[in-house]
Design a protein around this motif. Structure first.
Motif, PDB file in Angstrom:
ATOM      1  N   ASP A  49       0.853  -1.185   0.000  1.00 32.77           N
ATOM      2  CA  ASP A  49       0.000   0.000   0.000  1.00 32.77           C
ATOM      3  C   ASP A  49       0.889   1.235   0.000  1.00 32.77           C
ATOM      4  O   ASP A  49       1.918   1.274   0.702  1.00 32.77           O
ATOM      5  CB  ASP A  49      -0.903   0.017   1.236  1.00 32.77           C
ATOM      6  N   LYS A 320      -3.203   6.573  -5.035  1.00 30.06           N
ATOM      7  CA  LYS A 320      -3.277   5.843  -3.773  1.00 30.06           C
ATOM      8  C   LYS A 320      -3.507   4.368  -4.056  1.00 30.06           C
ATOM      9  O   LYS A 320      -4.479   4.004  -4.718  1.00 30.06           O
ATOM     10  CB  LYS A 320      -4.404   6.398  -2.893  1.00 30.06           C
ATOM     11  N   THR A 322      -4.226   0.893  -2.254  1.00 33.78           N
ATOM     12  CA  THR A 322      -4.657   0.344  -0.971  1.00 33.78           C
ATOM     13  C   THR A 322      -5.164  -1.087  -1.147  1.00 33.78           C
ATOM     14  O   THR A 322      -5.542  -1.502  -2.240  1.00 33.78           O
ATOM     15  CB  THR A 322      -5.804   1.177  -0.362  1.00 33.78           C
ATOM     16  N   ASP A 557     -11.488   5.777   1.366  1.00 34.65           N
ATOM     17  CA  ASP A 557     -11.105   4.736   2.314  1.00 34.65           C
ATOM     18  C   ASP A 557     -11.845   3.437   2.020  1.00 34.65           C
ATOM     19  O   ASP A 557     -12.665   3.365   1.101  1.00 34.65           O
ATOM     20  CB  ASP A 557     -11.338   5.196   3.760  1.00 34.65           C
TER      21      ASP A 557
END
Length: 573
Positions: A49, A320, A322, A557
């Motif tokens: 990540d 990002k 993740t 998220d």
């Protein structure tokens, strides 16, 4: 089954956020297999990540810079049902999230946080929930949001005509079943104390009750003015005319193209700084093109090295990477006589090169799954877990001991029954197929894959007319979401799995709100599921998010996506 939104997702898409792929010809399937076999998995590096900041904001496209007060995010095809609890299309969940707010939501770590609720209390016996609403809450049309609206929402979801995914049965509100069965005109356990306070009494402790009871609030004046018991069809005319309490309100929906929103001046925390928000419909073919041209400010991209390199080359993208709050697996039909045997199920896992499948599919942006929960969950652990490392010798030994002997044709048999395993998928580019076919042939198992359309696969799954079937979970709000359907009494137990110890642990896992106690129970559950596997766990995948660096405050998220960021976004000059 699919309406509950916490069960399986058929793997009809590449990484669950992409739109459905059409079935291609057998020529395409053959080409895919040839490509798969050529991949050198030994050279693949596992990606961690990470966040990669934009290297050159001077490259921001002029098209994006022209938008001084508008943020555009890409999404796959919504269905146009903009009413929480009533949509079937999961993308409509994304579409409604800017419009509606819950009492309670999850933070980036999956822990509950207040939204419309100012606070709440849970009684010592964990059966009574008292919610205190924030002052001066309003819906987007200016009408007040009070405890009466909360009571109406909970009542509506107990109506016998309601059959959507927002099933409150697990919350066991006192009197809820009586209302649903027509034995009571109100729900005994719902008490409005005053306009800002509501007390809800339940009959059984359930760890998920807080989020179930503290869900999205619907306006009683708007959605309830035509309500009559057991008749909810009237709501259909309001699907395209939502009134909520979220940061934005719907301005216009253009099917197949975009959903336009405008800031809600009545939002409890003040209207968002960015006046306009748009969800633009994108496809795997247009995602990169639209982002590069500045037509979108945010999207998600295939988790593969090429995606990251292309985004880095743009210069203006914040990237990002993740771990997704989900996992992929293959159902095993435990009702089939030859799959009831634990040893056979174990052999199917030992004899499958899951690492190769993961590497070929995700090229370093995925890891092998060994427990039925994502690594981002507080319940995750591999302590004491059998990781089922690829072991052909062990797999053959288990099959031999189970009485499956290799015949002259190379196929194992027990008596008159040959060991032939079917596999259903809705993806013709499923990397599981060529690898499993080769692996299982080496074990003496005839592997018969079949690519079906989504609805046919779903029908076969519900009828348990399969041996193995490709599935994945949706975004998991709670570890129970991933395993609840393994209970022998669960109506959606498509695996046909039955294990008394697992049943007991599943019940215990949601019978306390103590997170530390729940961790212990899940760790015990994962050990039992490892020893007596109901499914073939495959992999955890990475998700790649990218946003134009002109957008500040965006932090997608694993629990709320971008919705929690929307009220706090700003556009850099």
């Amino acid at each position: 089954m699919m309406k509950k939104m916490t069960g399986l997702v058929l793997t009809m898409t590449f990484a669950s956020f992409l739109s459905a792929c059409a079935l291609n010809s057998s020529t395409d399937e053959k080409a895919n297999k040839e490509t798969t076999s050529a991949v050198q998995t030994a050279d693949i590096k596992q990606i961690k990540d990470q966040v990669i900041k934009a290297s050159n904001t001077g490259n921001i496209p002029a098209k994006a810079l022209e938008r001084k007060d508008t943020f555009i995010a890409g999404m796959s095809a919504p269905g146009g049902v903009f009413l929480p609890y009533f949509y079937d299309n999961g993308w409509d969940g994304n579409a409604t999230s800017p419009i509606f707010s819950p009492l309670v939501d999850l933070d980036k770590n999956g822990k509950p946080i207040p939204i419309l609720a100012k606070s709440w209390e849970i009684s010592d016996d964990q059966l009574v929930y008292t919610f205190h609403l924030k002052d001066d809450l309003k819906f987007s049309n200016g009408s007040p949001l009070t405890a009466d609206d909360v009571a109406f929402t909970l009542t509506l979801l107990h109506d016998p005509a309601y059959d959507g995914w927002g099933d409150l049965a697990a919350a066991t509100i006192k009197g809820g079943k009586d209302y649903k069965d027509g034995k009571a005109k109100t729900i005994e356990g719902i008490k409005v104390v005053d306009p800002l306070t509501i007390k809800i009494t339940t009959e059984k402790v359930n760890a998920k009750a807080l989020l179930l009871l503290g869900g999205i609030v619907l306006s009683k004046d708007y959605y309830g003015k035509d309500y009559t018991y057991a008749h909810l069809d009237y709501l259909k005319k309001l699907y395209s005319k939502p009134v909520g309490s979220g940061p934005y309100k719907l301005e216009k929906y253009i099917p197949g193209q975009e959903i336009r929103y405008v800031a809600n001046k009545n939002y409890y925390d003040g209207p968002p700084k960015v006046k306009n928000f748009i969800y633009k419909v994108t496809t795997p073919e247009t995602t990169s093109q639209l982002f590069e041209a500045g037509e979108t400010d945010y999207d998600r991209f295939p988790a593969e090295p090429e995606s990251v390199e292309q985004l880095k080359e743009l210069g203006f993208a914040n990237i990002k990477v993740t771990t997704a709050n989900s996992y992929s697996y293959a159902y095993i039909n435990n009702t089939k006589p030859y799959l009831k045997d634990k040893a056979v199920r174990q052999a199917l896992i030992y004899g499958l090169d899951r690492q190769k499948i993961t590497d070929v599919t995700y090229k370093g942006y995925g890891t092998v799954a060994n427990v039925p929960v994502s690594p981002v969950s507080w319940a995750y652990t591999e302590d004491g877990i059998n990781k089922y490392k690829y072991d052909v010798k062990k797999a053959k030994q288990l099959l031999d001991e189970a009485g499956w002997k290799v015949g002259k044709d190379g196929i194992r048999a027990k008596g008159e029954t040959k060991l032939k395993i079917s596999y259903l998928t809705s993806r013709n580019d499923d990397d599981f197929i060529p690898i499993a076919k080769e692996n299982y042939k080496a074990l003496g198992i005839q592997f018969n894959p079949e690519v079906l359309d989504f609805n046919t696969l779903l029908t076969k799954l519900n009828k348990k007319d399969y041996d193995l079937a490709a599935v994945s979970t949706p975004m998991l709000s709670d570890p129970d979401d991933a395993v609840a359907d393994l209970a022998s009494t669960h109506p959606d137990n498509s695996a046909g799995y039955s294990n008394p110890k697992v049943d007991k642990l599943l019940e215990e896992s949601v019978s306390t709100t103590d997170i530390n106690e729940r961790k212990k129970i899940y760790h015990e559950l994962y050990k039992e599921l490892s020893d007596d596997p109901p499914v073939i766990l495959l992999n955890y995948r990475k998700v790649i998010h990218a946003n134009n660096a002109r957008i500040s405050g965006l932090n997608p998220d694993n629990f709320t996506g971008i919705s929690s960021s929307l009220p706090n976004l700003s556009i850099k000059e």
